[in-house]
Design an enzyme around this catalytic site. Structure first.
Site, PDB file in Angstrom:
ATOM      1  N   ASP A  30      -4.673  -4.336 -12.891  1.00  0.00           N
ATOM      2  CA  ASP A  30      -3.692  -3.401 -12.343  1.00  0.00           C
ATOM      3  C   ASP A  30      -3.678  -2.136 -13.212  1.00  0.00           C
ATOM      4  O   ASP A  30      -3.691  -2.208 -14.446  1.00  0.00           O
ATOM      5  CB  ASP A  30      -2.301  -4.042 -12.317  1.00  0.00           C
ATOM      6  CG  ASP A  30      -1.326  -3.273 -11.436  1.00  0.00           C
ATOM      7  OD1 ASP A  30      -0.906  -3.820 -10.410  1.00  0.00           O
ATOM      8  OD2 ASP A  30      -0.992  -2.107 -11.775  1.00  0.00           O
ATOM      9  N   HIS A  98      -2.283  -8.279  -1.442  1.00  0.00           N
ATOM     10  CA  HIS A  98      -2.748  -8.538  -2.803  1.00  0.00           C
ATOM     11  C   HIS A  98      -1.835  -9.521  -3.508  1.00  0.00           C
ATOM     12  O   HIS A  98      -0.622  -9.533  -3.283  1.00  0.00           O
ATOM     13  CB  HIS A  98      -2.857  -7.235  -3.612  1.00  0.00           C
ATOM     14  CG  HIS A  98      -1.622  -6.382  -3.564  1.00  0.00           C
ATOM     15  ND1 HIS A  98      -1.349  -5.569  -2.495  1.00  0.00           N
ATOM     16  CD2 HIS A  98      -0.609  -6.221  -4.436  1.00  0.00           C
ATOM     17  CE1 HIS A  98      -0.201  -4.934  -2.727  1.00  0.00           C
ATOM     18  NE2 HIS A  98       0.272  -5.333  -3.905  1.00  0.00           N
TER      19      HIS A  98
HETATM   20  P1  5GP Z   1       2.668  -3.633  -4.844  1.00  0.00           P
HETATM   21  O1  5GP Z   1       3.895  -2.923  -5.320  1.00  0.00           O
HETATM   22  O2  5GP Z   1       2.095  -3.005  -3.579  1.00  0.00           O
HETATM   23  O3  5GP Z   1       2.849  -5.114  -4.716  1.00  0.00           O
HETATM   24  O4  5GP Z   1       1.602  -3.470  -5.987  1.00  0.00           O
HETATM   25  C1  5GP Z   1       0.608  -2.500  -5.987  1.00  0.00           C
HETATM   26  C2  5GP Z   1      -0.011  -2.500  -7.360  1.00  0.00           C
HETATM   27  O5  5GP Z   1      -1.217  -1.759  -7.298  1.00  0.00           O
HETATM   28  C3  5GP Z   1       0.864  -1.830  -8.427  1.00  0.00           C
HETATM   29  O6  5GP Z   1       1.142  -2.777  -9.464  1.00  0.00           O
HETATM   30  C4  5GP Z   1       0.022  -0.667  -8.907  1.00  0.00           C
HETATM   31  O7  5GP Z   1       0.130  -0.440 -10.298  1.00  0.00           O
HETATM   32  C5  5GP Z   1      -1.389  -1.057  -8.482  1.00  0.00           C
HETATM   33  N1  5GP Z   1      -2.265   0.056  -8.148  1.00  0.00           N
HETATM   34  C6  5GP Z   1      -1.988   1.105  -7.334  1.00  0.00           C
HETATM   35  N2  5GP Z   1      -3.038   1.927  -7.217  1.00  0.00           N
HETATM   36  C7  5GP Z   1      -4.025   1.390  -7.977  1.00  0.00           C
HETATM   37  C8  5GP Z   1      -5.370   1.788  -8.276  1.00  0.00           C
HETATM   38  O8  5GP Z   1      -5.881   2.805  -7.801  1.00  0.00           O
HETATM   39  N3  5GP Z   1      -6.079   0.987  -9.115  1.00  0.00           N
HETATM   40  C9  5GP Z   1      -5.558  -0.167  -9.651  1.00  0.00           C
HETATM   41  N4  5GP Z   1      -6.348  -0.873 -10.455  1.00  0.00           N
HETATM   42  N5  5GP Z   1      -4.295  -0.575  -9.394  1.00  0.00           N
HETATM   43  C10 5GP Z   1      -3.540   0.195  -8.571  1.00  0.00           C
END
Ligand code: 5GP
Ligand code: ZN
Length: 110
Positions: A30, A98
């Protein structure tokens, strides 16, 4: 071409620190870790969220959890937390299914 950031990571159009990959899934660090270990495990197939899963995805969603187990064993994790956020109200910001794998500090449910 997909505008989805996680499809782009799966296609290697956007770079990420990949820690595991097979035909159906990919796992990477992440970008904004909330724990000493914070990986994301995704299906390569674009599925927006758990709310969009179909019966035909049953094996795939099981695969995500088995990949988490495999990574945890390879990295000798003592324990870990698996989280799937669903929808904006559930904390989901990226609309590509995810599984968060968090470890390395004591964690409670919010
Ligand atoms: P959500 O809030 O949708 O469950 O989690 C999305 C996660 O994706 C977040 O923890 C955020 O830090 C991560 N994330 C967002 N954009 C990117 C990216 O471009 N690369 C990586 N490695 N992680 C990302
Ligand atoms: Zn996608």
């Amino acid at each position: 071409m997909s505008e989805c950031v996680f499809c782009k990571i799966a296609n290697k159009e956007i770079s990420s620190e990949i820690i595991y990959e097979d035909n159906q899934t990919i796992a990477f660090k992440d970008i904004n870790p909330r724990a000493p270990i914070h990986f994301l495990i995704i299906p390569k197939k674009h599925i927006p969220s758990v709310d969009h899963l179909k019966t035909e995805d049953k094996a795939l969603i099981g695969e995500l959890i088995l990949v988490a187990q495999k990574i945890a064993r390879e990295k000798n994790l003592k324990g870990y937390k698996l989280i799937i956020n669903v929808g904006r109200a559930g904390g989901q910001l990226i609309d590509h299914l995810h599984l968060h794998l968090l470890s390395g500090k004591p964690m409670k449910l919010p």
